[in-house]
Design an enzyme around this catalytic site. Sequence first.
Site, PDB file in Angstrom:
ATOM      1  N   HIS A 116      11.821  -3.689  -2.965  1.00 37.66           N
ATOM      2  CA  HIS A 116      11.403  -4.796  -2.103  1.00 37.66           C
ATOM      3  C   HIS A 116      12.145  -4.739  -0.770  1.00 37.66           C
ATOM      4  CE1 HIS A 116      15.229  -6.853  -2.801  1.00 37.66           C
ATOM      5  NE2 HIS A 116      15.085  -6.548  -4.083  1.00 37.66           N
ATOM      6  N   GLU A 169      14.306  -7.669 -11.863  1.00 36.46           N
ATOM      7  CA  GLU A 169      15.643  -7.111 -11.750  1.00 36.46           C
ATOM      8  C   GLU A 169      16.463  -7.528 -12.970  1.00 36.46           C
ATOM      9  OE1 GLU A 169      18.733  -7.132  -8.109  1.00 36.46           O
ATOM     10  OE2 GLU A 169      16.630  -7.394  -7.544  1.00 36.46           O
TER      11      GLU A 169
END
Length: 163
Positions: free
Chosen positions: A38, A111
């Site tokens: 990201h 994550e």
Amino acid sequence: EGLPDLAAAGRRNASGGFINTAAGRVMTTARRVVLLRHGRTEWNATGRFQGQLDSPLDVIGQAQAEAAAVAVAPMEPDAIVCSDLSRARDTADAVAAECGLEVAVDARLREIYLGTWEGLTRAEARTQYAEEYAAGTDLGVGFPAPAARVLAGLPARVLLRER
């Protein structure tokens, strides 16, 4: 497992690949997986552990997502899959818009969970959780001890297999 089933949604072409009817592209039986991180968040910029907390892209991260979209589009992806965190989703949405695809969201791509360290800077974690910090550093990954054990053993658990 977890990737969109383009074969079911598409049809075979003469060379044995599948046509992704949504994107109008041929998908061969061989797959190439491109991993894209990201764009930057304010927490990245300030050195905070994000983990599974949802910190959005900052202005630089938005520009990075747009630049990534331009770089990825010529690769003609068949699918774009991301976690349900906004930083990943916003990055994937930029790429998908450039590629003319929809984004498949999969929470399993989040994550790693960093527990009480999430939202802290490294300095704050080192001060507030000195033992855990030292244990994670001793394992060579610089994350909280529980997450560090997961990360340190990861290469041994990763198996590449052909479908």
